[in-house]
Design a protein around this motif. Structure first.
Motif, short mmCIF file in Angstrom:
data_model
loop_
_atom_site.label_atom_id
_atom_site.label_comp_id
_atom_site.label_asym_id
_atom_site.label_seq_id
_atom_site.Cartn_x
_atom_site.Cartn_y
_atom_site.Cartn_z
N PRO A 9 0.79 -1.26 0.08
CA PRO A 9 -0.16 -0.07 -0.19
C PRO A 9 0.87 1.25 0.06
O PRO A 9 2.06 1.39 0.37
N GLY A 10 0.56 2.48 -0.55
CA GLY A 10 1.11 3.68 -0.76
C GLY A 10 1.29 3.89 0.83
O GLY A 10 0.84 3.75 1.81
N ASP A 11 2.47 4.95 0.79
CA ASP A 11 3.02 5.50 2.01
C ASP A 11 1.72 5.99 2.93
O ASP A 11 1.79 6.11 4.13
N PRO A 12 0.85 7.15 2.32
CA PRO A 12 0.14 7.80 2.83
C PRO A 12 -1.00 6.78 3.83
O PRO A 12 -1.37 6.85 5.06
N ALA A 13 -1.39 5.82 2.94
CA ALA A 13 -2.20 4.77 3.85
C ALA A 13 -1.52 4.12 4.71
O ALA A 13 -2.37 3.82 5.73
N LEU A 14 -0.56 3.64 4.56
CA LEU A 14 0.28 2.95 5.48
C LEU A 14 0.56 3.66 6.78
O LEU A 14 0.47 3.15 7.81
N MET A 15 1.12 4.88 6.65
CA MET A 15 1.44 5.67 7.47
C MET A 15 0.21 5.90 8.68
O MET A 15 0.29 5.95 9.69
N LEU A 16 -0.90 6.16 7.83
CA LEU A 16 -2.10 6.44 8.43
C LEU A 16 -2.69 5.26 9.53
O LEU A 16 -2.89 5.64 10.48
N THR A 17 -2.44 4.16 8.71
CA THR A 17 -2.90 3.02 9.56
C THR A 17 -1.93 2.62 10.77
O THR A 17 -2.51 2.41 11.84
N VAL A 18 -0.71 2.86 10.65
CA VAL A 18 0.32 2.89 11.64
C VAL A 18 -0.02 3.74 12.82
O VAL A 18 -0.34 3.57 13.94
N LEU A 19 -0.35 5.12 12.34
CA LEU A 19 -0.82 6.11 13.36
C LEU A 19 -2.25 5.78 14.01
O LEU A 19 -1.97 5.87 15.43
N ARG A 20 -3.07 5.15 13.36
CA ARG A 20 -4.43 5.14 13.91
C ARG A 20 -4.03 3.62 14.75
O ARG A 20 -4.78 3.59 15.95
#
Length: 177
Positions: A9-20
Motif C-alpha cells: 500500500p502507498g505510504d500515506p495509507a500505510l502511515m495513517l494505518t500505523v498512526l491509527r
C-alpha cells in the motif's frame, strides 16, 4: 479479486494505518493484521488482497520508524504502539493519509534526517537555529535577529524563527479544525 505478494500500500495509507493503530494502542501483530485488511486497488481499480511477506513487514517497520522519528508515536519494548499529542493532532489534520511531505513539515523529523543523512562535508546547523526557533515561539520580531546579516548564524536564526512560525500556524489550524 487479485492476490499478490509484491503489492505494498502507498505510504500515506500505510502511515495513517500505523498512526491509527498507535492511537488504539495495538501491538505489532495486530498492526500487521490491520495492514493486511486494508482495501487496496491496483492501477486498473481491481481489488488486491495483500499477502504477509517480508517486504510488507519491512514497509510496516519503516513507516513505524518514520512516525517515531517525527515524534508522532512511541514504540514500547514489547512493540506496542502509542500515539503522542502531536500524533493525535496530525491524525485530525491529515485524515486521508500522511506522507513524507507531511513528515518533513515537522522540524524534529527534518533535523533528524539532516543529522543522519547530511553529507559529511556539511556541518550540522549551529545553535542559532534553536535560538531563532525560541525567538519565533516567543513572538519576537524578525528584526530582532542578533547576528550580522552576512553570517551563517543569521541565516540559521531565520530558519529557526520561520520554523517556529510554521509550527504555531499548524497548531492553530489544528485547534480550529
Amino acid at each position: 479479486m487479485t492476490t499478490t505478494t509484491d503489492y505494498i500500500p502507498g505510504d500515506p495509507a500505510l502511515m495513517l494505518t500505523v498512526l491509527r493503530s498507535a492511537s488504539a494502542g495495538l501491538g505489532q501483530q495486530a498492526l500487521k493484521e490491520k495492514v493486511l485488511s486494508l482495501f487496496c486497488c491496483d492501477e486498473d481499480g481491481t481489488q488486491i488482497v495483500l499477502q504477509d511477506t517480508p517486504a510488507l513487514c519491512s514497509r510496516i517497520e519503516y513507516a513505524s520508524s518514520q512516525l517515531k522519528m517525527a515524534g508522532l508515536i512511541h514504540i514500547a519494548q514489547d512493540g506496542t504502539l502509542s500515539i503522542t499529542p502531536l500524533g493525535e493532532a496530525m491524525l485530525i489534520t491529515y485524515p486521508l493519509g500522511i506522507d513524507a511531505g507531511v513528515l518533513c513539515s515537522l522540524p524534529a523529523f527534518r533535523h533528524r534526517l539532516y543529522r543522519e543523512h547530511a553529507p559529511a562535508s556539511r556541518a550540522i546547523p549551529n545553535a542559532a537555529v534553536n535560538y531563532g526557533f525560541s525567538a519565533g515561539l516567543g513572538a519576537h520580531r524578525l528584526t530582532e535577529n542578533p547576528y550580522p546579516a552576512d553570517s551563517r548564524e543569521h541565516e540559521d536564526w531565520l530558519m529557526g524563527w520561520d520554523e517556529a512560525l510554521d509550527q504555531d500556524k499548524r497548531e492553530k489550524e489544528t485547534l480550529l479544525g
